[in-house]
Scaffold this active site. Structure first.
Site, PDB file in Angstrom:
ATOM      1  CG  LEU A 143      47.367  35.359  39.332  1.00 37.55           C
ATOM      2  CD1 LEU A 143      47.929  34.961  40.568  1.00 37.55           C
ATOM      3  CD2 LEU A 143      46.554  36.561  39.450  1.00 37.55           C
ATOM      4  CB  ALA A 144      48.486  33.139  33.317  1.00 36.07           C
ATOM      5  CB  CYS A 162      38.014  60.824  33.257  1.00 37.84           C
ATOM      6  SG  CYS A 162      37.938  60.908  35.171  1.00 37.84           S
TER       7      CYS A 162
END
Ligand code: ZN
Lengths: 348, 623
Positions: free
Chosen positions: B123-124, B177
């Site tokens: 993408l970059a 978590c």
């Protein structure tokens, strides 16, 4: 032929093969990859489309590919076939390309027949699990298809006219299994189109998340021989008027080209054939543009690399799918228009 | 008949001559890139420059047909160019490098091309080339594949949607978590093993706890957060075992991770009110681990005994390696690191009643491997090549009257989006007016030789050329610093060099005044500074028009600023989370999905409409 190759599909893939085919095994699974290895495929003619098909299925790790071709390399071929170089002009096309094809994948068994298709009879074709004919004329296509029907062998045909190209498929009868996420409305058995019928649906719950349910759908595909398709081709009742108006000119033009031979047909006879084909298909004649017709005639039988890449890619993928028994196959006539990039599937 | 006979029949003599003088940039020589290079050569493009950073890997050979076993570890760009010599008829220039490296590939270099083909896998870089194409107003042919799925999108800067006009899928993230306390899917355990356990034990220098409190914990339970923090500290103890090469204490690692920590978790009763409780390993299991190195099949799911046995032997191996390597990074192709992560993840899965996975499957998840095949790449490259003829307007019988006549294309049947279209080919859309890359500003390249001119002089020239008023502001947007505005004029007499503007700097000129009568302002102008050695060029401003746009009221502006701030905060939170997608391989930008959905909706719409039409006495009604 590469030595020591196991053509027996029950032989497990080696770790090295799994590493080599890693990115595709992740798509179609080990079983499909193993199935492919037991297949013996015949490709007729190594032109631009034939070259693309060869590249794709040899890379994919098919068991055995046999190529039948008897052409001499011309200068024109250099402009559309990437397996040929300047020094090959005048040589037999298979002699020039053999070792280059093997280089794509040393694990695939290759064999080559420098012969003409009309000299081959049933005893030749029956050796194969699947036949692909490229750039055949109508007479050759019909004769070949009659033979594959008699021998109960799946057949693919493909060809191009410049920016316009087609794929014809005759798998006789083929049951395909697809898996897809179950949507709100569960899939039901029954006829889904003229040539296709869903015959069973099994559900499978995702092992990672029990809220995700997949449907394993078995679809029966019925096919027609090439000759019957030409005789009966119609879109009446299959498309709405609006949709008919939007069908690419490439469809009637391609079908008309099967009915008039390249050498002796004048522009006028070709236009007549096209008009007749429109009537038969149920297409409004006024949608045929003279520019398309002119270009089609000008580009008749012309090979073009990017078009071959699209057609050769689609055809090879379908072959891989049916050999690996994954995904629903094409059914039964595909037209590509390289100007608009439209590629539709017609059940004719 | 000569080599070019066929293509001349298709495009005609004039267009053929244009093809021969066209200079293209191909970014990427991998899956799509190899195919594109072949097609572009056979289309007789005059000159093709090929950039790729990568070297060849065994897993490329199932599709990148220009490469052989003997080429493994060689650069893709130069190897590809050597491989096509047989049929080549174009001038080819390969580069091994990162396309985003402005020193190797400065903007004026991009400016030499008539057309850019993107065949990228991340993408970059896609975003970067898209932005460059916007500065230079060079057409870009964007493409991508993932398994059976693929798309092409021509981008005509300013005229059609750019790559960033649609939002793209961002890396998938999980709350802390879920990963650390309550996993429920194999991927949660794999992320735990790879991003948390492996990193703590092997990839980081021994260091104190550095977790920040702004994290998205995914819980407000203080007790649980405390436990997570404490657990991390305790892991530093385990790291010592590794660093000190205490092989005999490997069972202590297992004991800590899979008995003690699980028992502590079980004490937090809140967690298990709605969830199935985990079952820790037993001491007996740890005592009976078979230490003989068994041959195991990477494609099957191993028993828990085999997982434990392999966990121990692979940890010993990694311990020995760390003596010389100091730090070991996870790499999906490094079998030791992969098997460590796989066994640790599976042992944890077993404890949490989650299905176990084969090493082969875990490699895909941990390494973010995206399936890739020759056929899809061939089809997509073929489509991209074909559309280039219309982008360059070389088909006289199908002239491109408006860029919006051009088609994008994507696989429809193979992607289960349509039964009767192999490829769908919607027309291009106009730019998204909210797109920050192509619509919020006007872009161009300013070429300059003399960096001694003052900011004041430069602003004067810009004002004159593009019709900006007295009251403006100028920002160095590459470094987010203010250069000039109405109450900061200290730098006006300083030279561009003095204020640290240099080759590759980007400046943003904003109209702060507007036209009172019309309520309009000049659209902000963003200029890329291209410092050239050519001293015949003192200063060249790009030949672009800066439109008038509606002035944004102070209130709207405030709201936008607020929104931007909010987004920044969100981004920070995302940074704090555990991110698993590394964008290692080819992927399809999410934006395409929207188009696919649109297409389907319109097809459904068409179907519905036809049904209604036909119910009228079986007759089809014309519209
Ligand atoms: Zn945009």
């Amino acid at each position: 032929m590469s030595a020591n190759h196991a053509t027996n599909g029950t032989v497990k893939l080696s770790e090295e093969e799994i590493a080599l085919y890693d990115r595709q095994i992740r798509l179609w699974g080990l079983e499909a990859q193993t199935n492919m290895r037991s297949a013996k495929v015949l490709l007729i003619n190594l032109g631009s489309i034939g070259t693309e098909i060869t590249k794709n299925i040899v890379l994919s790790g098919i068991g055995h590919l046999n190529i039948l071709d008897n052409h001499i390399v011309t200068e024109e071929d250099l402009g559309c076939q990437f397996l040929l170089g300047k020094e090959d002009v005048g040589k037999n096309r298979l002699d020039a390309t053999k070792t280059r094809i093997q280089e794509f994948n040393p694990r695939v068994n290759l064999s080559f027949d420098k012969a003409n298709i009309e000299d081959m009879d049933a005893s030749y074709f029956k050796k194969f699990d699947l036949v692909i004919g490229t750039e055949l004329n109508t007479r050759e296509a019909i004769t070949l298809n009659t033979m594959t029907r008699q021998l109960n062998i799946p057949l693919y045909l493909a060809g191009s006219n410049g920016l316009f190209a087609y794929i014809f498929v005759d798998l006789i009868q083929f049951d395909a299994e697809d898996e897809k996420l179950r949507s709100i409305k569960a899939t039901e058995p029954g006829k889904i189109s003229q040539n296709r019928e869903i015959i069973s649906i099994d559900e499978r719950i995702s092992e990672d998340d029990d809220k995700i349910v997949y449907e394993r759908i078995k679809t029966r595909n019925l096919y027609k021989p090439f000759q019957n398709m030409l005789d009966d081709a119609t879109l009446n009742g299959k498309l709405t008027h609006r949709q008919l108006k939007r069908v690419s000119n490439a469809l009637p033009l391609t079908l008309a080209s099967f009915l008039s031979s390249f050498d002796d047909s004048s522009k006028e006879t070709f236009e007549t054939q096209t008009r007749n084909m429109c009537l038969k298909l149920g297409l409004p004649i006024e949608t045929i543009s003279t520019q398309y017709t002119e270009q089609f005639i000008r580009q008749r039988n012309v090979e073009f690399a990017p078009v071959a890449a699209v057609i050769g890619g689609a055809l090879a993928q379908d072959v891989i799918n049916i050999l690996g028994k994954k995904q629903s196959p094409l059914n039964n006539f595909i037209i590509f228009d390289g100007i608009t990039l439209e590629m539709r599937i017609f059940e004719l | 008949m000569p080599r070019e006979t066929n293509i001349v029949k298709i495009v005609g003599e004039d267009s053929y001559a244009k093809l021969r003088s066209t200079k293209c940039l191909l970014v990427g020589a991998g899956g799509i890139g190899s195919e594109l290079l072949k097609d572009m050569i056979l289309m007789d493009f005059g000159e093709i420059h090929i950039v790729d950073l990568d070297t060849i890997d065994l897993s490329n050979l199932n599709r990148q047909f220009l490469f052989r076993q003997r080429d493994i570890k060689q650069p893709k760009s130069t190897t590809a160019v050597k491989a096509v010599q047989l049929f080549n008829n174009s001038k080819l220039v390969p580069y091994q490098g990162n396309i985003m490296d402005a020193n190797s590939f400065p903007i004026h270099w991009f400016g030499e091309f008539d057309l850019i083909f993107n065949a990228l896998d991340n993408l970059a870089a896609r975003r970067y080339v898209n932005k460059i194409s916007q500065f230079l107003h060079v057409p870009l042919l964007e493409s991508g594949t993932s398994g059976f799925d693929g798309y092409i999108q021509p981008i005509i800067p300013g005229k059609t949607e750019c790559f960033d006009c649609t939002t793209k899928e961002t890396p998938k993230t999980f709350p802390v978590c879920t990963i650390r306390s309550t996993p429920s899917q194999p991927i949660h355990c794999i992320v735990w093993a790879k991003n948390f356990l492996f990193n703590q034990l092997f990839a980081s220098e021994p260091s104190p706890e550095d977790e920040v409190d702004t994290k998205d914990w995914g819980t407000t339970d203080e007790e649980e957060i405390k436990r997570i923090k404490q657990e991390t500290n305790e892991l530093h103890e385990l790291q010592k075992i590794i660093v000190d090469q205490e092989e005999s204490r490997i069972p202590d690692i297992l004991d800590k991770l899979f008995i003690q920590d699980i028992n502590k978790l079980l004490l937090i009763e809140n967690l298990w009110k709605t969830r199935e409780k985990p079952t820790p390993l037993t001491k007996t299991q740890l005592k009976t681990i078979d230490l003989a190195d068994k041959k195991l099949d990477l494609n099957t799911v191993w028993s828990i005994e085999d997982q434990l046995s392999r966990f121990v032997s692979i940890t010993v191996k990694l311990m020995k390696r760390i003596r010389t390597e100091k730090v070991i990074e996870f790499d999906k192709d490094d079998q030791d690191t992969l098997e460590f992560v796989a066994t640790a993840a599976n042992i944890r899965s077993n404890i949490f009643n989650i299905p176990l996975k084969s090493v082969f499957d875990i490699k895909q998840i941990a390494g973010n491997i995206i399936p890739a095949i020759a056929t899809t790449n061939a089809i997509i490259a073929g489509l991209s090549s074909l559309v280039s003829l219309r982008v360059l307007n070389l088909l006289k019988y199908a002239p491109t009257e408006s860029p919006l006549d051009l088609n994008m294309a994507f696989t429809a049947k193979a992607s289960n989006l349509s039964q009767d279209r192999y490829i769908s080919n919607p027309n291009l859309a106009a730019p998204n007016c909210k797109c920050a890359v192509c619509m919020k500003v006007t872009r161009g390249v300013l070429s300059i030789n003399d960096m001694n001119i003052t900011l004041g002089e430069l602003i004067g020239k810009l004002r004159e050329k593009y019709g900006f008023p007295e009251d403006i502001s100028l920002l160095d947007s590459s470094e987010q610093r203010l250069l000039v505005d109405y109450d900061f004029e200290d730098l006006l007499d300083r030279s561009l060099k003095d204020v640290n503007l240099r080759n590759g700097s980007v400046i943003l000129l904003t109209d702060e005044e507007g036209n009172e009568e019309t309520g309009m302002v000049r659209k902000p102008l963003e200029l890329y500074i291209n410092v050239t050695d050519d001293n015949s060029i003192k200063l060249t401003l790009p030949p672009i028009d800066v439109e008038w746009i509606k002035q944004i009221s102070e209130e709207d502006k405030k709201m936008e600023d607020e929104k931007a701030k909010q987004e920044e905060v969100n981004e920070e939170i995302i940074d704090g989370e555990i991110v698993i997608l590394d964008e290692e391989e080819e992927e399809i930008p999410k934006g395409k999905k929207r188009k696919l959905d649109d297409e389907i909706t319109s097809e459904n719409h068409e179907m519905k409409k036809s049904k209604i039409d036909e119910t009228d006495d079986g007759q089809i009604i014309l519209d």
